[in-house]
Write an enzyme that holds these catalytic residues in place. Structure first.
Site, PDB file in Angstrom:
ATOM      1  N   ASP A 154      30.157-127.833 102.987  1.00  7.08           N
ATOM      2  CA  ASP A 154      28.845-128.460 103.076  1.00  7.08           C
ATOM      3  C   ASP A 154      27.928-127.728 102.078  1.00  7.08           C
ATOM      4  O   ASP A 154      28.309-126.714 101.474  1.00  7.08           O
ATOM      5  CB  ASP A 154      28.311-128.407 104.523  1.00  7.08           C
ATOM      6  CG  ASP A 154      27.267-129.468 104.769  1.00  7.08           C
ATOM      7  OD1 ASP A 154      27.064-129.847 105.932  1.00  7.08           O
ATOM      8  OD2 ASP A 154      26.653-129.951 103.791  1.00  7.08           O
TER       9      ASP A 154
HETATM   10  C1  GLC Z   1      23.838-131.750 104.042  1.00  9.17           C
HETATM   11  C2  GLC Z   1      24.524-132.197 105.311  1.00  9.17           C
HETATM   12  C3  GLC Z   1      25.749-133.046 105.071  1.00  9.17           C
HETATM   13  C4  GLC Z   1      25.541-133.880 103.826  1.00  9.17           C
HETATM   14  C5  GLC Z   1      25.509-132.908 102.652  1.00  9.17           C
HETATM   15  C6  GLC Z   1      25.278-133.624 101.312  1.00  9.17           C
HETATM   16  O1  GLC Z   1      23.401-130.426 104.164  1.00  9.17           O
HETATM   17  O2  GLC Z   1      24.875-131.184 106.258  1.00  9.17           O
HETATM   18  O3  GLC Z   1      25.944-133.852 106.247  1.00  9.17           O
HETATM   19  O4  GLC Z   1      26.599-134.814 103.670  1.00  9.17           O
HETATM   20  O5  GLC Z   1      24.532-131.892 102.822  1.00  9.17           O
HETATM   21  O6  GLC Z   1      23.986-134.145 101.281  1.00  9.17           O
END
Ligand code: GLC
Length: 740
Positions: free
Chosen positions: A266
């Site tokens: 993430d």
């Molecule tokens: C965010 C979220 C995740 C998302 C990613 C890209 O922090 O936790 O769910 O897909 O970053 O935006």
């Protein structure tokens, strides 16, 4: 390309080029004319200059023209012409914002969820998306956690498995390269929804049994459905951040579940393992992550800055890098990007398909199945056409009815409830007043400052609030019924939106209390991204329609349900707590040795609130009145290869037609480990004509009775069971049977 050509390509790549494939950055950097790495966003990322045209993927750039422009610019500088992957958060729709995932789950209709995924996939695929960071199948039991709004299954693992499979297959189809299909990236692995105290990014610590029994199955179902990508979560899982958790990624996902796809972290999560105290520094964070098996580093800098030296020091690290890059290249190949780097990106198709009338019409119908009728005292709903309505509340004339992840959708295109009502009823029967703001200044500024946005200053706020209230009272006095549109601000749910108090804001409660004094029926339309505390207002309301954040067609959908054109059929996938103090609360809890089933003092309860939830899992009313009778089992004893056939009669005792979700729960009365008081094992959403009776059949097989036992084996145990059938998890018929 053929597999051997992929291998040949890999062998041609330099180490920098390989590592570049394992780096993901935000994509708008490529839209800058003079990409000045030394000062721009990349500077913050501290990426080495040569990295920019080596990165393998970018996130959250959409739009055919933009995507093609970036791909062209990138390939013009890419030595080996390896196309960029475009990955996006199409959480509940691209330009058409659909209901937020928790709402979709309340439809209890796999076809609804599939159709939403298909339209979302098509809109985003022709606009450049190759990968969608969806579905989020984190089991969610704590309404304080802001991301329950993204949980398709709420608190139930069985729903999570059913929905995960449907969404992955809808996104990916049989071939991810085909028009309208894209890679599904299931998230957040793992158990992110169990963050302690509902505080986002917080600690997750549970037994392996709890994890395997409740949290793992939806991720597993997504993998078995063929999900090509997995995103690791921010939280620690039993002491080790999921993103560098070798047991989770290498042992469980890759070896036990045979996941062959790509693992992406993430946002910045690899670097955050330093803050967790699991990595000494960035170099070690990179080593921990590559050793755990993370293929792509989303928006941190550790792979870009440290993998090269780690490879030069240790051949094993380079072997892991080669495996990661091979998985990434194979994914690009599956998408057909080597033959056509634009994928299905198509400006002409965009113009014709995006927000088309047919899909908007479909969206409204799908949206209506996500609403949950929580109260309908004296059948105050549906509204009668000629009643004089006072439409009051901050959501009455507000287009901010899409969720916090609907960043690609244009809210100005959303109708408001007032817009639609004006078209529906004679204006002499329609009175409108805002009544109050969604939030007071101090609350809205808490949100704005957290987002780094300028705070607002409401001059004479108290005077303004009094004026709005007075205005509402005046029109309410002239009306026959009050329709009150209130709820959370859409920025109060989603990422980093945990709340310690899940009550409606004071100003909205005050509005309800004042309107209640007028002794007029009040129907509340509730906009929210999580279960809220309603035990302090419910008795003043005659009707409650839970609409969550219903999206682009929300207003139209709501009015048609309020007037009875469509019968609400949603059922809750998360229990509504009495208040925040009761979180986490969920229906499939253990009994304890002192269940609160008598007035005996020494039982498991609170002194100051009821023990049961305010609204239970599976609950939702209809304009119909459904009666359950004649629950029968064809046998009351079964061996492991037997099947018990369960039948129940459901009668629609009304002159309305509509859906009912018939739910089957099973309780294992005792086991080598304690078993929950009941667990959802099947459901059927059936349509009933007026006064129609249907005989509904379920099967009970040994698979439904298995669980992770004291030796961590997944087995069923002989003994007695109960089967419960009903329209929610509380009001049920029951029968017993035995496994011998
Ligand atoms: C965010 C979220 C995740 C998302 C990613 C890209 O922090 O936790 O769910 O897909 O970053 O935006």
């Amino acid at each position: 390309m053929k597999e051997k050509e992929i291998i040949e390509l890999l062998n041609k790549m330099t180490l920098d080029e390989k590592i570049g494939q394992m780096v993901q950055i935000v994509g708008d950097i490529f839209l800058m004319d003079d990409i000045n790495i030394s000062t721009g966003p990349l500077k913050d990322l501290e990426l080495p200059d040569e990295m920019l045209y080596n990165v393998g993927s970018i996130l959250n750039v959409m739009g055919a023209q933009k995507v093609k422009k970036i791909q062209d610019k990138y390939l013009s500088k890419s030595r080996l012409k390896i196309p960029l992957l475009f990955m996006d958060d199409i959480i509940n729709g691209y330009k058409i914002a659909f209901p937020i995932p928790i709402a979709q789950g309340c439809s209890w209709n796999v076809e609804v969820i599939k159709k939403i995924a298909e339209i979302s996939a098509m809109e985003s695929n022709i606009s450049g998306a190759n990968v969608n960071f969806s579905p989020m199948v984190d089991l969610s039991r704590d309404a304080r956690w802001g991301r329950v709004m993204e949980s398709i299954e709420g608190e139930d693992s069985y729903l999570g498995q059913v929905y995960a499979e449907a969404i992955v297959k809808a996104y990916q189809g049989k071939d991810v390269s085909k028009l309208g299909h894209l890679v599904s990236c299931v998230k957040h692995v793992a158990a992110y929804g169990a963050a302690e105290a509902g505080r986002d990014y917080n600690t997750v610590d549970m037994s392996e049994r709890e994890f395997r029994q409740y949290y793992l199955p939806p991720y597993k179902a997504a993998i078995e459905a063929g999900a090509e990508m997995i995103m690791t979560s921010f939280n620690i899982l039993n002491g080790i951040p999921a993103t560098i958790n070798k047991w989770l990624i290498d042992e469980l996902l890759r070896k036990e579940l045979n996941f062959k796809g790509v693992v992406i972290s993430d946002y910045g999560a690899i670097e955050e393992t330093i803050a967790h105290g699991a990595s000494k520094d960035e170099r070690q964070a990179a080593l921990n992550a590559i050793n755990a098996g993370v293929d792509i580093d989303m928006m941190s800098k550790v792979y870009a800055n440290y993998l090269k030296e780690l490879c030069q020091e240790d051949k094993e690290v380079e072997n892991r890098v080669n495996k990661s890059v091979l998985r990434i290249l194979k994914l690009k190949n599956k998408l057909g990007l080597f033959e056509n780097p634009y994928g299905n990106t198509d400006e002409e198709k965009e113009k014709k398909y995006i927000m088309n009338k047919q899909n908007l019409k479909e969206a409204k119908k799908l949206t209506q199945e996500t609403f949950v009728l929580l109260k309908n005292k004296n059948k105050i709903l549906p509204l009668t056409k000629n009643s004089k309505i006072a439409l009051i509340g901050p959501y009455a004339d507000n287009n901010g009815i899409t969720g916090s992840w609907s960043m690609f959708s244009d809210r100005t295109k959303n109708h408001t409830i007032l817009d639609i009502l004006k078209k529906r009823i004679d204006t002499k029967n329609l009175l409108y007043a805002k009544g109050t703001e969604i939030l007071r200044e101090k609350d809205i500024n808490r949100i704005l400052s957290a987002e780094g946005l300028p705070i607002i200053n409401i001059e004479d706020e108290q005077e303004k609030e009094k004026y709005l209230l007075k205005e509402a009272i005046e029109i309410a006095k002239k009306s026959e019924i009050i329709v009150l549109a209130i709820g959370e601000h859409y920025k109060q749910s989603g990422e980093a939106c945990s709340r310690s108090n899940i009550s409606l804001p004071e100003n909205q409660i005050n509005l309800i209390n004042e309107l209640y004094k007028l002794n007029k029926p009040i129907v509340m339309i509730l906009f929210n991204g999580r279960p809220l505390q309603l035990n302090n207002v419910e008795d003043k309301l005659d009707g409650i329609l839970e609409v969550w954040f219903p999206g682009t067609t929300g207003a139209e959908a709501i009015i048609e349900v309020l007037f009875g054109d469509v019968n609400p059929s949603g059922k809750l996938t998360m229990s509504f707590p009495q208040n925040s103090g009761q979180c986490p609360i969920y229906y499939n809890h253990y009994n304890t040795g002192r269940p609160h089933v008598t007035d005996f003092r020494y039982v498991s309860r609170y002194q100051d609130i009821a023990t049961e939830s305010f609204y239970p899992f599976g609950y939702g009313l209809s304009y119909c009145n459904f009666k359950y009778k004649n629950l029968k089992l064809d046998k009351n004893k079964m061996k492991e290869n037997d099947i018990i056939y369960v039948t129940v009669e459901v009668e629609n005792q009304s002159d309305y037609e509509g859906y009912e979700v018939i739910q089957m729960y099973i309780q294992d009365l005792y086991g080598s480990v304690v078993r929950p008081v009941k667990e959802l094992k099947g459901f059927k959403k059936e349509y009933f004509k007026p006064y129609e009776t249907k005989k509904i059949e379920f099967k009970i097989d040994i698979e439904m009775l298995k669980f992770w036992n004291e030796c961590l084996e997944y087995k069923a145990e002989e003994g007695e069971f109960k089967v419960y059938i009903g329209g929610n998890s509380v009001n049920t018929l029951e029968e017993t049977f035995e496994l011998y």
